[in-house]
Enzyme design. Structure first.
Site, short mmCIF file in Angstrom:
data_model
loop_
_atom_site.label_atom_id
_atom_site.label_comp_id
_atom_site.label_asym_id
_atom_site.label_seq_id
_atom_site.Cartn_x
_atom_site.Cartn_y
_atom_site.Cartn_z
N ASN A 133 0.82 -1.19 0.00
CA ASN A 133 0.00 0.00 0.00
C ASN A 133 0.87 1.27 0.00
O ASN A 133 2.09 1.20 -0.04
CB ASN A 133 -0.96 -0.03 1.20
CG ASN A 133 -2.29 0.61 0.89
OD1 ASN A 133 -2.36 1.63 0.22
ND2 ASN A 133 -3.36 0.01 1.39
N HIS A 164 22.55 -0.39 13.49
CA HIS A 164 23.76 0.38 13.78
C HIS A 164 24.31 0.00 15.13
O HIS A 164 23.57 -0.41 16.03
CB HIS A 164 23.44 1.88 13.74
CG HIS A 164 22.82 2.31 12.45
ND1 HIS A 164 23.56 2.55 11.32
CD2 HIS A 164 21.53 2.49 12.09
CE1 HIS A 164 22.75 2.89 10.33
NE2 HIS A 164 21.50 2.84 10.77
N GLY A 196 -1.41 -1.01 8.70
CA GLY A 196 -0.81 0.27 8.39
C GLY A 196 0.07 0.80 9.52
O GLY A 196 -0.26 0.69 10.69
N THR A 217 9.24 -6.52 17.38
CA THR A 217 10.56 -6.65 17.98
C THR A 217 10.97 -8.11 18.21
O THR A 217 12.06 -8.36 18.73
CB THR A 217 10.61 -5.92 19.33
OG1 THR A 217 9.64 -6.51 20.20
CG2 THR A 217 10.32 -4.44 19.16
#
Length: 170
Positions: free
Chosen positions: A79, A109, A136, A159
Site C-alpha cells: 500500500n 547500527h 498500516g 521486535t
C-alpha cells in the site's frame, strides 16, 4: 572486498561508502519515477531493481534502499508510502497484504557512539510468510521472521519473531 560485497555477505560494512550511496541514489530515482507518475509502465522502474518478484501491486510513495535484496512472491500488495530498507534480504511470501506506511528495516547500527559515527552498519534479514497481513504504520525490525497466516496490528513495532497464525499487537 567492497562495502557492497560485505553488505551482501551479511558482514559489517560502511554505510556511507560512495558506491553504496550511488546504489541508493539509483533506487531512489527509480522509486521517484514511479511515485511521480504511478502506472504499470513506470512500475518497471522499481521491479527491475528487485531480486525476485512474481506478481505485485505497489501503490505510490514506495521507497527502498537498493531493491536488489527484495524477494516477492505472488499476489503481494504494498500500500501507499511503504519503506523497505533492504541492506539484507527481505523475503515476502505469497498473498501478502502490506498496509500503508509500513516500514521494513534490515539495517542496524552499533550501540557504541564512536562506531556509529564511523558509518559502520550491520544487517539481519526479514522473512514474511504466506497469507500475512501487516496493518498500516507497522514497523518490522531487523532479523524478524513472520510466520504464515499471521496478522500484525496497525502501528505495531515488531521486535520479536511472530509465529504462524499469531495475531501480534506489539
Amino acid at each position: 572486498m567492497t562495502e557492497f560485497e560485505k553488505m551482501i555477505r551479511g558482514e559489517t560494512f560502511n554505510g556511507v561508502d560512495t558506491d553504496l550511496r550511488l546504489r541508493r541514489e539509483t533506487a531512489r530515482l527509480a522509486c521517484a519515477k514511479f511515485n511521480a507518475h504511478p502506472s504499470k509502465g513506470n512500475l518497471r522502474h522499481i521491479t527491475r531493481l528487485f531480486a525476485e518478484f512474481v506478481s505485485v501491486v505497489i501503490e505510490p510513495g514506495f521507497q527502498c534502499d537498493y531493491g536488489s535484496q527484495i524477494h516477492l512472491g505472488k499476489n503481494v500488495f504494498i500500500n501507499f508510502h511503504c519503506v523497505f530498507l533492504d541492506s539484507a534480504p527481505i523475503h515476502i511470501g505469497d498473498d501478502v497484504l502490506i498496509g500503508p506506511g509500513v516500514h521494513l528495516y534490515t539495517v542496524d547500527h552499533p550501540r557504541d557512539a564512536k562506531l556509529r559515527a564511523s558509518g559502520e552498519c550491520f544487517t539481519r534479514p526479514i522473512t514474511i510468510g504466506n497469507n500475512v497481513w501487516i496493518g498500516g504504520g507497522a514497523k518490522i525490525l531487523p532479523g524478524i521472521n513472520i510466520g504464515n497466516n499471521a496478522i500484525i496490528a496497525a502501528n505495531a513495532v515488531v521486535t520479536r519473531h511472530v509465529e504462524e497464525n499469531e495475531r501480534y499487537f506489539g
